[in-house]
Design an enzyme around this catalytic site. Structure first.
Site, PDB file in Angstrom:
ATOM      1  N   ASP A 185     -42.944  27.409 -13.354  1.00 35.76           N
ATOM      2  CA  ASP A 185     -41.699  27.238 -14.105  1.00 35.76           C
ATOM      3  C   ASP A 185     -41.729  27.998 -15.432  1.00 35.76           C
ATOM      4  OD1 ASP A 185     -40.681  25.676 -12.091  1.00 35.76           O
ATOM      5  OD2 ASP A 185     -41.087  23.767 -13.087  1.00 35.76           O
ATOM      6  N   LYS A 222     -46.693  15.980  -2.083  1.00 37.71           N
ATOM      7  CA  LYS A 222     -46.845  14.577  -2.485  1.00 37.71           C
ATOM      8  C   LYS A 222     -46.520  14.455  -3.968  1.00 37.71           C
ATOM      9  CE  LYS A 222     -49.902  10.584  -2.643  1.00 37.71           C
ATOM     10  NZ  LYS A 222     -49.690  10.282  -4.066  1.00 37.71           N
ATOM     11  N   SER A 239     -50.465  16.645  -5.156  1.00 39.12           N
ATOM     12  CA  SER A 239     -50.419  15.798  -6.335  1.00 39.12           C
ATOM     13  C   SER A 239     -50.662  16.575  -7.629  1.00 39.12           C
ATOM     14  CB  SER A 239     -51.424  14.651  -6.159  1.00 39.12           C
ATOM     15  OG  SER A 239     -51.213  13.633  -7.082  1.00 39.12           O
TER      16      SER A 239
END
Length: 695
Positions: free
Chosen positions: A478, A492, A467
């Site tokens: 990224d 998740k 999460s």
């Protein structure tokens, strides 16, 4: 618990998602419950199911799997008889009827009563433990008995296997008794031990059948409701009133008990997560992935939790502060261990971000974040984003040239803190995209142009990082801002909201039928700024390290009917320009791993565990069974001794923390213990080396 708590956006609904027609005449509670849950699922779930024959088949398969997990009650003929409903469940739920449930639960109840005589008859006579025979222990591989004769034979083998485990455990106790000179315990004959083992198994099934006979219609209907809700996704659940009470206790910050989140999966009570700062966390032996077999109150006789409802097992494990509970657990490598835990309230300080300094040529800062937390009520409480900022500032003042952010086994939490935390290491920009069904994705950004720390950064993750942890790791990956190190994360990428059905069903004929319980619904989905979902795939580390748990089926992809991975349009962002080359970092790490005996042992242990999981057929011959157990224990001890013999990192508590604590010996001790605990952690060793490669 693997939930994103506190990350819920308001649902933009023009009316209640639970609006149903007011009935006339006699009202059946289960009919009302079924209708209101289906209304909520189809109007508020992120990705509603099409209620058709395919939906019907999925519900049928999931319910039959869970109704008789170990295939000990229903024969193939029974299942065939129920298959007339296989494509009719969709029609039944649309009408609010539940014919399939009524027939299946009645048949199951009848078969439970019929099999009750089996265990007493079989356990009345000694077993032949010299006979060469095996039993399949993986429920998915077990063949359902064709008739009642085959069913009884399956029971004989299963009870023999249970007795074998008890007998082997008692033989271990006898061997220890001989070592300490306990003549009474050591003098028991094999026949006496075997008889005692059968008596213990008999008591286990006395308790099991008593629980089965006490099961209410509400208990049975709750199982059926969750076969329906879990067809939408694994995190969409129905909570019966009693289950909701357990959920509420688990979600609070203070737990009196062992401090472990448990889940019922394939008939087993498994440890899903260890609560930071809890009794289990401090005791250290209970781990995520362990299966709880038995529960004992201090020195009392252990009680098997096989076939027990999760909430009933939790009641046995919880207890007053200062009392002891002993859990008999099965480790992922197959070894059985008794874990004694003194129940305690969670020490909140140990749930917060903490840091230490690692002095290896260059100073490296280490921050451990056990979970994300936030003060949603704005009552002066702590937030994990702000706490990590403070730890970074302290590490900078004490000369840290690089930082390790440890998010291993962090199950998630506050989304706003994940955004704030990521923003500490980048200029302003997007961090995560959140989509609510029917709406355009919302891009959550770090709006602070300041970069608090611009040096080398390593983020540690593992398969229990979920999460919000995945959001931080994904964003920093990224941006090329951090090197992500460890094993692939849980995967998740969804958000849940809990709805109180009693509030949804106000007035009219419903008041007399309350309580109805609650429904936890998946309402949103996370996406990385590169457009890909964290759902299912999680975050793949830049540098993967061998993981003891890598072969366990514990991620989102291993659940029944998870929501799929997909992607949306990437957000606009400017990547960081690092002063390191990823290929070079990977190559150097691989060179170290190739000569690191501890990591070699982890790889070997993981591969052995995979083979044991795949080779799920167990011998029922005592000599073979004990030889396998002995081998497993020796392999585990070999790894533990190797870990202890490795060089220690030079770690220290922060001078700032020690100065602040002053004469508070408890705090000083906690800071020093925290620094000491990472000295032998082979994963931190490698993370430090990766930071140094960037300097």
């Amino acid at each position: 618990m693997l939930l994103a708590v506190g990350v819920l956006a308001s649902l933009k609904l023009h009316k209640s998602p639970f609006a149903i027609d007011t009935p006339t005449g006699t009202v059946d509670k289960n009919t009302v419950l079924l209708k209101v849950v289906m209304q909520g699922l189809n109007s508020a779930h992120f990705q509603p199911e099409k209620v058709d024959d395919n939906f019907s088949k999925k519900v049928f398969d999931l319910y039959m799997k869970r109704l008789d997990v170990n295939k000990k009650f229903l024969t193939e003929a029974d299942v065939t008889a129920l298959k007339k409903h296989q494509l009719a469940i969709d029609d039944q739920v649309k009408l609010g009827t539940h014919d399939f449930f009524e027939q299946a639960s009645k048949l199951y109840t009848d078969r439970v009563k019929e099999t009750e005589a089996y265990y007493k008859e079989i356990l009345a006579k000694p077993f032949d433990f010299d006979k060469e025979e095996t039993i399949e222990t993986d429920p998915d591989k077990v063949t359902r008995p064709t008739d009642k004769a085959a069913l009884k034979e399956a029971w004989r083998k299963y009870l023999k296997y249970q007795t074998l485990g008890q007998l082997s455990e008692m033989m271990d106790i006898q061997e220890k008794a001989k070592e300490r000179g306990d003549a009474k315990e050591a003098g028991k004959t094999f026949a006496q031990l075997e008889e005692e083992a059968r008596k213990k198994v008999t008591k286990t099934y006395d308790d099991f059948y008593r629980r089965q006979n006490q099961a209410t219609k509400e208990d049975q209907f709750s199982l059926y409701m969750n076969a329906i809700t879990n067809t939408y996704d694994p995190h969409t659940e129905y909570f019966a009133p009693e289950d909701k009470a357990s959920f509420d206790i688990e979600m609070t910050g203070r737990l009196e008990g062992i401090g472990a989140s448990l889940q019922e999966r394939e008939g087993q009570i498994k440890v899903a997560e260890i609560v930071p700062g809890s009794a289990s966390y401090r005791q250290g032996e209970l781990k995520a992935g362990d299966v709880i077999l038995k529960v004992a109150q201090a020195n009392q006789e252990p009680v098997s939790v096989e076939g027990m409802r999760l909430d009933n097992a939790i009641k046995m494990i919880r207890g007053k502060k200062g009392t002891e509970v002993r859990l008999t657990v099965k480790k992922p490598d197959g070894t059985i261990k008794i874990v004694p835990i003194i129940r305690e309230v969670v020490i909140l300080e140990e749930t917060y971000a903490q840091s230490a300094l690692i002095n290896e040529d260059a100073k490296v800062g280490y921050i451990r974040l056990p979970k994300f937390y936030a003060d949603f009520k704005r009552s002066g409480g702590r937030n994990s984003g702000e706490d990590v900022r403070k730890e970074v500032e302290k590490l900078k003042r004490e000369g840290a040239k690089g930082i390790i952010l440890d998010l291993r086994t962090n199950g998630g939490g506050s989304l706003s803190d994940a955004v704030e935390m990521s923003g500490l290491f980048i200029p302003q920009g997007p961090i995560v995209q959140v989509e609510t069904s029917g709406s355009q994705p919302q891009v959550l950004e770090d709006k602070d142009p300041a970069v608090q720390f611009d040096g080398p950064l390593v983020v540690m993750v593992n398969s229990f990082s979920a999460s919000a942890s995945e959001i931080v790791a994904a964003a920093l990956q990224d941006y090329n801002r951090a090197v992500i190190v460890g094993s692939p994360t849980y995967g998740k990428g969804t958000v849940q909201q809990v709805f109180d059905l009693d509030q949804a069903l106000q007035g009219g004929p419903y008041s007399a039928l309350k309580p109805f319980g609650s429904l936890k619904l998946t309402t949103q989905k996370f996406y990385r700024i590169n457009g890909g979902a964290t759902q299912l795939r999680g975050v793949t580390p830049d540098i993967t390290l061998p993981d003891f748990y890598s072969y366990l089926e514990q991620g989102e992809k291993d659940q029944d009917y998870p929501l799929p991975w997909d992607e949306i349009k990437p957000a606009r962002f400017k990547p960081w320009t690092p002063n390191w080359n990823m290929q070079s970092l990977k190559a150097k790490s691989q060179q170290r791993l190739a000569t690191n005996q501890s990591f070699k042992q982890v790889t070997q242990q993981a591969e052995r565990m995979k083979k044991r999981i795949e080779a799920s057929s167990q011998s029922l011959k005592l000599a073979t069974f004990r030889a396998d157990l002995k081998k497993n224990r020796e392999e585990t001890k070999r790894y533990e001794s190797l870990e202890k013999s490795m060089p220690s990192l030079k770690t220290s508590a922060l001078a700032t923390d020690l100065a602040t604590a002053k004469s508070d010996t408890i705090k000083v001790g906690r800071y020093n213990k925290f620094a000491k605990n990472i000295q032998k952690d082979i994963y931190v060793h490698e993370a430090v080396a990766i930071v140094k490669d960037q300097l």
